[in-house]
Design a protein around this motif. Structure first.
Motif, PDB file in Angstrom:
ATOM      1  N   UNK A 132      10.604  24.460  16.626  1.00  0.00           N
ATOM      2  CA  UNK A 132      11.084  23.099  16.892  1.00  0.00           C
ATOM      3  C   UNK A 132      10.774  22.085  15.790  1.00  0.00           C
ATOM      4  N   UNK A 133       9.744  22.333  14.987  1.00  0.00           N
ATOM      5  CA  UNK A 133       9.372  21.323  14.002  1.00  0.00           C
ATOM      6  C   UNK A 133      10.151  21.426  12.683  1.00  0.00           C
ATOM      7  N   UNK A 134      10.404  22.639  12.165  1.00  0.00           N
ATOM      8  CA  UNK A 134      11.157  22.715  10.893  1.00  0.00           C
ATOM      9  C   UNK A 134      12.509  21.987  10.902  1.00  0.00           C
ATOM     10  N   UNK A 135      13.299  22.013  11.990  1.00  0.00           N
ATOM     11  CA  UNK A 135      14.563  21.257  11.947  1.00  0.00           C
ATOM     12  C   UNK A 135      14.365  19.740  11.836  1.00  0.00           C
ATOM     13  N   UNK A 150      -2.143  11.899  19.874  1.00  0.00           N
ATOM     14  CA  UNK A 150      -1.043  11.831  20.852  1.00  0.00           C
ATOM     15  C   UNK A 150       0.280  12.287  20.246  1.00  0.00           C
ATOM     16  N   UNK A 151       0.469  12.030  18.967  1.00  0.00           N
ATOM     17  CA  UNK A 151       1.717  12.440  18.316  1.00  0.00           C
ATOM     18  C   UNK A 151       1.872  13.966  18.360  1.00  0.00           C
ATOM     19  N   UNK A 206       6.876  17.626  24.451  1.00  0.00           N
ATOM     20  CA  UNK A 206       8.267  17.156  24.551  1.00  0.00           C
ATOM     21  C   UNK A 206       9.183  17.718  23.477  1.00  0.00           C
ATOM     22  N   UNK A 207       8.599  18.366  22.476  1.00  0.00           N
ATOM     23  CA  UNK A 207       9.389  18.940  21.370  1.00  0.00           C
ATOM     24  C   UNK A 207      10.215  17.880  20.658  1.00  0.00           C
ATOM     25  N   UNK A 208       9.614  16.683  20.524  1.00  0.00           N
ATOM     26  CA  UNK A 208      10.295  15.598  19.827  1.00  0.00           C
ATOM     27  C   UNK A 208       9.248  14.630  19.288  1.00  0.00           C
TER      28      UNK A 208
END
Ligand SMILES: [Zn+2]
Length: 316
Positions: A223-226, A265-266, A273-275
């Protein structure tokens, strides 16, 4: 990393228009490390079908050329609009002045008093405003036309690109800075060489760039690389590949610091939340002491979100 089944990262080496000879070390082989969507401006906008590959020579990663934004985007208002940011000097200062403490901390304990300094890619000059009172002479390199009149009015010596500044300032800059710029440029090798030419013997340059060893890259490999890979960034560095880039320009890395700009928290919001959650706190975790330990831990481990590396030009 998220590798699509269409290619095998262990055996495939790319060399094509999308992945020409490495603009850091000249090597001709690229190993794909990611294929899929990349961010195109603010979160929520993406471009599909992108490929990121790693140079077999120096370890820098790059986005395939067709997925990169045209460099002309930086000379007008389009770049800030793409990011959803203010395009006028006043708006830029409102958003960016509060971020300068991070950069001043990295300068500490060096003093800029009576020095010739330069900020390469200074935008509206927030950082320069904080340090120009100490400096003897201030060079502001910025291709963004909307900012140049204001920079001149503040007494800075303004040039579109480093190559333009060389005519007046070659060999004279004692400390150059370039924050979050090298990841955008067409050729990081030439970019560093031009800065090296600008520097006086024994002069220094401090470069910052996103850290591709950011903890979230390993915690959230799907989820993070995009989000991390994006159309406005052609190049992706870790500390090792950034130091190689400086060395290729004849500069000696003298200090590396990692800075994490977000509290715990980030990271937890990303996991939940994958965002991106920005600086929004989470109930029960809104604690400055906790965030301070978190930031220090990631900085120590080298998994913070930003690298600051200072290089020195040999004295002779
Ligand atoms: Zn390379």
């Amino acid at each position: 990393m998220s590798i699509a089944p269409a290619f095998d990262a262990s055996t495939t080496s790319l060399h094509s228009e999308a992945f020409p000879d490495c603009a850091v070390c000249g090597a001709q082989g690229w190993i794909p490390v990611y294929q899929g969507a990349v961010r195109d401006g603010a979160f929520g906008n993406s471009r599909s079908g992108a490929v990121v590959a790693e140079c077999v020579g120096c370890g820098v990663q790059r986005l395939d050329e067709a997925s990169c934004q045209d460099d002309a985007v930086y000379t007008d208002a389009a770049y800030r609009e793409l990011l959803g940011e203010a395009i006028d000097t006043k708006g830029f200062h409102a958003a960016h002045d509060p971020l300068q403490l991070e950069r001043l901390n990295v300068v500490n304990p060096m003093t800029l008093r009576d020095k010739v300094i330069a900020d390469i890619g200074c935008a509206a000059g927030s950082f320069l405003d904080f340090v120009s009172g100490l400096a003897h002479w201030v060079v502001a390199v910025e291709p963004g036309k909307p900012y140049q009149d204001s920079l001149r009015e503040r007494g800075f010596h303004v040039y579109d690109f480093t190559a333009d500044a060389l005519e007046d300032c070659e060999g004279s800059v004692e400390h150059a800075f370039s924050f979050q710029v090298i990841e955008h440029v067409a050729a990081p090798g030439a970019f560093m060489s031009e800065i090296a030419a600008l520097l006086a013997p024994g002069g220094r340059v401090t470069i910052s760039t996103p850290n591709r060893d950011d903890l979230l890259m390993s915690l959230l490999p799907e989820d993070y690389p995009p989000f991390f890979y994006r159309t406005v960034h052609r190049w992706y560095f870790c500390a090792d590949s950034l130091s190689r880039c400086g060395r290729a320009a004849g500069l000696i890395p003298v200090e590396t610091r990692f800075v994490h700009r977000f509290g715990v928290a980030n990271t937890l919001r990303w996991l939940r939340e994958r965002r991106p959650g920005g600086r929004d706190p989470l109930p029960g975790l809104d604690d400055r002491a906790l965030d301070s330990v978190w930031r220090d831990t990631l900085a120590r481990e080298g998994t913070a979100d930003t690298i600051y590396m200072t290089f020195e030009k040999p004295a002779n």
